[in-house]
Design an enzyme around this catalytic site. Structure first.
Site, PDB file in Angstrom:
ATOM      1  N   LYS A   1      68.124   4.457  29.879  1.00 24.85           N
ATOM      2  CA  LYS A   1      68.711   3.364  29.093  1.00 24.85           C
ATOM      3  C   LYS A   1      70.231   3.486  29.004  1.00 24.85           C
ATOM      4  O   LYS A   1      70.932   2.470  28.912  1.00 24.85           O
ATOM      5  CB  LYS A   1      68.086   3.323  27.705  1.00 24.85           C
ATOM      6  CG  LYS A   1      66.629   2.857  27.714  1.00 24.85           C
ATOM      7  CD  LYS A   1      66.487   1.439  28.250  1.00 24.85           C
ATOM      8  CE  LYS A   1      65.067   0.903  28.114  1.00 24.85           C
ATOM      9  NZ  LYS A   1      64.931  -0.498  28.581  1.00 24.85           N
TER      10      LYS A   1
ATOM     11  N   TYR B   1      63.962   8.908  29.163  1.00 27.17           N
ATOM     12  CA  TYR B   1      64.121   7.545  28.648  1.00 27.17           C
ATOM     13  C   TYR B   1      65.571   7.299  28.255  1.00 27.17           C
ATOM     14  O   TYR B   1      66.158   6.266  28.596  1.00 27.17           O
ATOM     15  CB  TYR B   1      63.194   7.334  27.454  1.00 27.17           C
ATOM     16  CG  TYR B   1      63.287   5.953  26.845  1.00 27.17           C
ATOM     17  CD1 TYR B   1      62.593   4.880  27.407  1.00 27.17           C
ATOM     18  CD2 TYR B   1      64.062   5.723  25.715  1.00 27.17           C
ATOM     19  CE1 TYR B   1      62.685   3.612  26.855  1.00 27.17           C
ATOM     20  CE2 TYR B   1      64.155   4.451  25.154  1.00 27.17           C
ATOM     21  CZ  TYR B   1      63.456   3.402  25.727  1.00 27.17           C
ATOM     22  OH  TYR B   1      63.551   2.140  25.181  1.00 27.17           O
TER      23      TYR B   1
END
Length: 282
Positions: free
Chosen positions: A166, A162
């Site tokens: 991002k 993740y």
């Protein structure tokens, strides 16, 4: 700088991915309340249908589209753009907001990493590449808003896939805005939304009520709109627990790891914990 009132206004068109709940739906509501036609894309037919009815109650049936689309697949975004252009003619606001956050480790299965990258990073890249050219060529002022994360900046331990996805959204959106501002005649700008702790389906876990520390999606979107009105690129949202000043110190410490040649993620390293506390107090 283009006045936000020339973009978010009656008869203009907004497209929001991940638009059936959370920040995406809250943004779609605000766009509809401003008189815009709104197209939302998401997965889950029942949830998407409920969101469509809610938006139709604000903007009217003729001004709302709800399309089931998986941003992990470019061809589904291409089909979405064709449908939106056929229905509404052009797009003025694109909000690449769809995201997922399953737990990962460095050694998680490749398929887990691939799926997170496909949605969180390539969904943003492909959304921009699919919608951006027509948003540039129609010549009217517009916005591309990409939803990033503080975890893509300070990259805390846990869920590295993740964090990497991002971090990629941040770097891509910075490059996008640089290119747009150097494109002659362009009336399109890019912006990076960096939410704080927001109570959504993505973050609630086993909770049944919003924690006091969290903002609502509506608060986050209202802050986003205020920031856009100022022309901010980095839309760094606080919450009820973490003020901007604390975010700034955490981010400054993170880049300090590189500058001072500390161990990576030294904020969580036992030999630097006291130094980090002192840094915050200073």
């Amino acid at each position: 700088m283009t006045d936000l009132k020339d973009i978010i206004k009656k008869d203009n068109v907004a497209v929001v991915t991940g638009g059936a709940s959370g920040i995406g739906l809250a943004a779609a509501r605000r766009f509809a309340e401003a008189g815009m036609s709104v197209a939302i894309a998401d997965l889950g037919g029942d949830r998407l249908g409920e969101a469509r009815l809610e938006l139709e109650a604000i903007a009217g049936e003729a001004n709302v589209m709800a399309v089931e689309a998986d941003v992990a697949h470019r061809h589904e975004l291409e089909a979405l753009e064709r449908a939106v252009l056929q229905r509404f003619g052009r797009v003025h606001v694109l909000m690449n907001n769809a995201g997922i956050q399953p737990d990962t480790s460095v050694f998680s299965a490749e398929a887990n990493w691939d799926h997170i990258f496909a949605v969180n990073l390539m969904g943003v890249i492909h959304g921009t590449q699919v919608f951006g050219p027509n948003m540039l060529t129609h010549g009217e002022p517009g916005l591309i808003i990409n939803t990033g994360s503080k975890q893509g900046i300070t990259t805390p331990p846990g869920n590295p896939a993740y964090n990497v996805s991002k971090a990629g959204v941040k770097v891509f959106t910075e490059a996008l805005q640089h290119e747009l501002r150097n494109t002659e005649g362009a009336k399109l700008s890019a912006h990076l939304l960096i939410p704080g702790f927001v109570y959504t389906a993505l973050t609630k876990g086993d909770r049944t009520e919003k924690p006091d520390a969290a903002w609502t999606p509506a608060q986050t979107v209202d802050f986003m709109l205020e920031s856009l009105a100022r022309g901010d690129f980095y839309i760094l949202c606080p919450d009820n627990d973490v003020p901007r000043a604390l975010d700034e110190r955490r981010m400054a410490w993170a880049i300090g790891d590189v500058i001072e040649n500390r161990p990576p993620l030294s904020r969580w390293h036992k030999d630097y914990s006291e130094a980090f506390r002192t840094f915050l107090e200073d």
